[in-house]
Design a protein around this motif. Structure first.
Motif, PDB file in Angstrom:
ATOM      1  N   MET A   1       0.846  -1.181   0.000  1.00  0.00           N
ATOM      2  CA  MET A   1       0.000   0.000   0.000  1.00  0.00           C
ATOM      3  C   MET A   1       0.891   1.243   0.000  1.00  0.00           C
ATOM      4  O   MET A   1       1.872   1.329   0.730  1.00  0.00           O
ATOM      5  N   GLU A   2       0.544   2.221  -0.802  1.00  0.00           N
ATOM      6  CA  GLU A   2       1.321   3.448  -0.932  1.00  0.00           C
ATOM      7  C   GLU A   2       1.143   4.359   0.276  1.00  0.00           C
ATOM      8  O   GLU A   2       0.040   4.458   0.814  1.00  0.00           O
ATOM      9  N   ASP A   3       2.214   5.035   0.668  1.00  0.00           N
ATOM     10  CA  ASP A   3       2.140   6.046   1.716  1.00  0.00           C
ATOM     11  C   ASP A   3       1.982   7.404   1.022  1.00  0.00           C
ATOM     12  O   ASP A   3       2.954   8.071   0.690  1.00  0.00           O
ATOM     13  N   TRP A   4       0.721   7.798   0.759  1.00  0.00           N
ATOM     14  CA  TRP A   4       0.451   9.004  -0.028  1.00  0.00           C
ATOM     15  C   TRP A   4       0.912  10.272   0.677  1.00  0.00           C
ATOM     16  O   TRP A   4       1.295  11.243   0.032  1.00  0.00           O
ATOM     17  N   SER A   5       0.906  10.286   1.994  1.00  0.00           N
ATOM     18  CA  SER A   5       1.411  11.466   2.719  1.00  0.00           C
ATOM     19  C   SER A   5       2.897  11.650   2.467  1.00  0.00           C
ATOM     20  O   SER A   5       3.375  12.772   2.269  1.00  0.00           O
ATOM     21  N   ALA A   6       3.655  10.554   2.460  1.00  0.00           N
ATOM     22  CA  ALA A   6       5.096  10.632   2.179  1.00  0.00           C
ATOM     23  C   ALA A   6       5.335  11.071   0.739  1.00  0.00           C
ATOM     24  O   ALA A   6       6.251  11.859   0.469  1.00  0.00           O
ATOM     25  N   ILE A   7       4.516  10.578  -0.177  1.00  0.00           N
ATOM     26  CA  ILE A   7       4.657  10.981  -1.585  1.00  0.00           C
ATOM     27  C   ILE A   7       4.341  12.464  -1.732  1.00  0.00           C
ATOM     28  O   ILE A   7       5.037  13.186  -2.456  1.00  0.00           O
ATOM     29  N   ALA A   8       3.308  12.964  -1.042  1.00  0.00           N
ATOM     30  CA  ALA A   8       2.975  14.398  -1.083  1.00  0.00           C
ATOM     31  C   ALA A   8       4.142  15.228  -0.562  1.00  0.00           C
ATOM     32  O   ALA A   8       4.465  16.281  -1.121  1.00  0.00           O
ATOM     33  N   ASP A   9       4.819  14.756   0.497  1.00  0.00           N
ATOM     34  CA  ASP A   9       5.992  15.465   1.017  1.00  0.00           C
ATOM     35  C   ASP A   9       7.112  15.494  -0.012  1.00  0.00           C
ATOM     36  O   ASP A   9       7.791  16.513  -0.180  1.00  0.00           O
ATOM     37  N   GLU A  10       7.320  14.385  -0.726  1.00  0.00           N
ATOM     38  CA  GLU A  10       8.351  14.329  -1.767  1.00  0.00           C
ATOM     39  C   GLU A  10       8.034  15.285  -2.911  1.00  0.00           C
ATOM     40  O   GLU A  10       8.925  15.957  -3.431  1.00  0.00           O
ATOM     41  N   VAL A  11       6.768  15.338  -3.310  1.00  0.00           N
ATOM     42  CA  VAL A  11       6.354  16.255  -4.384  1.00  0.00           C
ATOM     43  C   VAL A  11       6.594  17.698  -3.950  1.00  0.00           C
ATOM     44  O   VAL A  11       7.133  18.512  -4.708  1.00  0.00           O
ATOM     45  N   ALA A  12       6.212  18.037  -2.713  1.00  0.00           N
ATOM     46  CA  ALA A  12       6.416  19.397  -2.201  1.00  0.00           C
ATOM     47  C   ALA A  12       7.906  19.738  -2.152  1.00  0.00           C
ATOM     48  O   ALA A  12       8.307  20.845  -2.512  1.00  0.00           O
ATOM     49  N   GLU A  13       8.735  18.781  -1.749  1.00  0.00           N
ATOM     50  CA  GLU A  13      10.181  19.019  -1.709  1.00  0.00           C
ATOM     51  C   GLU A  13      10.741  19.235  -3.110  1.00  0.00           C
ATOM     52  O   GLU A  13      11.556  20.137  -3.336  1.00  0.00           O
ATOM     53  N   ALA A  14      10.291  18.425  -4.070  1.00  0.00           N
ATOM     54  CA  ALA A  14      10.754  18.577  -5.453  1.00  0.00           C
ATOM     55  C   ALA A  14      10.321  19.926  -6.024  1.00  0.00           C
ATOM     56  O   ALA A  14      11.119  20.611  -6.680  1.00  0.00           O
ATOM     57  N   LEU A  15       9.074  20.333  -5.781  1.00  0.00           N
ATOM     58  CA  LEU A  15       8.626  21.643  -6.263  1.00  0.00           C
ATOM     59  C   LEU A  15       9.422  22.758  -5.586  1.00  0.00           C
ATOM     60  O   LEU A  15       9.714  23.779  -6.200  1.00  0.00           O
ATOM     61  N   GLY A  16       9.784  22.572  -4.317  1.00  0.00           N
ATOM     62  CA  GLY A  16      10.608  23.553  -3.619  1.00  0.00           C
ATOM     63  C   GLY A  16      11.989  23.677  -4.232  1.00  0.00           C
ATOM     64  O   GLY A  16      12.565  24.765  -4.268  1.00  0.00           O
ATOM     65  N   ASP A  17      12.516  22.554  -4.738  1.00  0.00           N
ATOM     66  CA  ASP A  17      13.848  22.558  -5.343  1.00  0.00           C
ATOM     67  C   ASP A  17      13.858  23.199  -6.724  1.00  0.00           C
ATOM     68  O   ASP A  17      14.781  23.921  -7.074  1.00  0.00           O
ATOM     69  N   VAL A  18      12.846  22.908  -7.543  1.00  0.00           N
ATOM     70  CA  VAL A  18      12.872  23.356  -8.933  1.00  0.00           C
ATOM     71  C   VAL A  18      11.832  24.422  -9.259  1.00  0.00           C
ATOM     72  O   VAL A  18      11.880  25.023 -10.324  1.00  0.00           O
ATOM     73  N   GLY A  19      10.892  24.644  -8.362  1.00  0.00           N
ATOM     74  CA  GLY A  19       9.816  25.598  -8.630  1.00  0.00           C
ATOM     75  C   GLY A  19      10.215  27.030  -8.355  1.00  0.00           C
ATOM     76  O   GLY A  19      11.357  27.326  -8.002  1.00  0.00           O
ATOM     77  N   HIS A  20       9.270  27.920  -8.527  1.00  0.00           N
ATOM     78  CA  HIS A  20       9.506  29.336  -8.262  1.00  0.00           C
ATOM     79  C   HIS A  20       8.546  29.816  -7.184  1.00  0.00           C
ATOM     80  O   HIS A  20       7.514  29.201  -6.922  1.00  0.00           O
ATOM     81  N   ASN A  21       8.916  30.918  -6.542  1.00  0.00           N
ATOM     82  CA  ASN A  21       8.116  31.470  -5.450  1.00  0.00           C
ATOM     83  C   ASN A  21       6.941  32.273  -5.982  1.00  0.00           C
ATOM     84  O   ASN A  21       7.045  32.921  -7.021  1.00  0.00           O
ATOM     85  N   ALA A  22       5.860  32.230  -5.239  1.00  0.00           N
ATOM     86  CA  ALA A  22       4.679  33.032  -5.534  1.00  0.00           C
ATOM     87  C   ALA A  22       3.968  33.298  -4.211  1.00  0.00           C
ATOM     88  O   ALA A  22       4.333  32.728  -3.181  1.00  0.00           O
ATOM     89  N   THR A  23       2.968  34.151  -4.264  1.00  0.00           N
ATOM     90  CA  THR A  23       2.189  34.467  -3.070  1.00  0.00           C
ATOM     91  C   THR A  23       0.717  34.239  -3.364  1.00  0.00           C
ATOM     92  O   THR A  23       0.176  34.797  -4.320  1.00  0.00           O
TER      93      THR A  23
END
Length: 118
Positions: A1-23
């Protein structure tokens, strides 16, 4: 069974690494302690978020719901759920949120797919 909360944290970390800031600009609501005849409104919120630009497939642009100058962004799902009542400020430009859909294959939002319009 997938740990979707952990995957959501990984996605947020990846977006933090390569994404841009906004408000995310969230309007203030009515103070529930103020009387109906003289409502007091709370100040709006400015919430920092991370975005990653995406392309709009030409097949999605229909000229009404999605227009040629609209912008598509992915927003990390880090506690703030965007709605069409909110707006986003990217650089010096303010955008209306036309559509905000969670990508949640396991019932937990991994990110939000946004369509923005200046």
């Amino acid at each position: 069974m997938e740990d979707w909360s952990a995957i959501a944290d990984e996605v947020a970390e990846a977006l933090g690494d390569v994404g841009h800031n906004a408000t995310l600009l969230r309007p203030g609501g009515r103070d529930p302690n103020s009387p109906e005849y003289d409502p007091v409104y709370l100040p709006g919120q400015e919430i920092p978020v991370k975005l990653l630009g995406d392309t709009l497939a030409l097949g999605l642009v229909n000229g009404t719901a999605i227009q040629a100058n609209d912008r598509r962004e992915m927003m990390a799902a880090e506690g703030t759920t965007p709605t069409p009542a909110d707006q986003l400020r990217i650089g010096g430009t303010q955008y209306a949120i036309i559509r905000a859909e969670p990508y949640a294959p396991g019932g937990i939002a991994l990110f939000y797919d946004l369509i923005l319009r200046a």
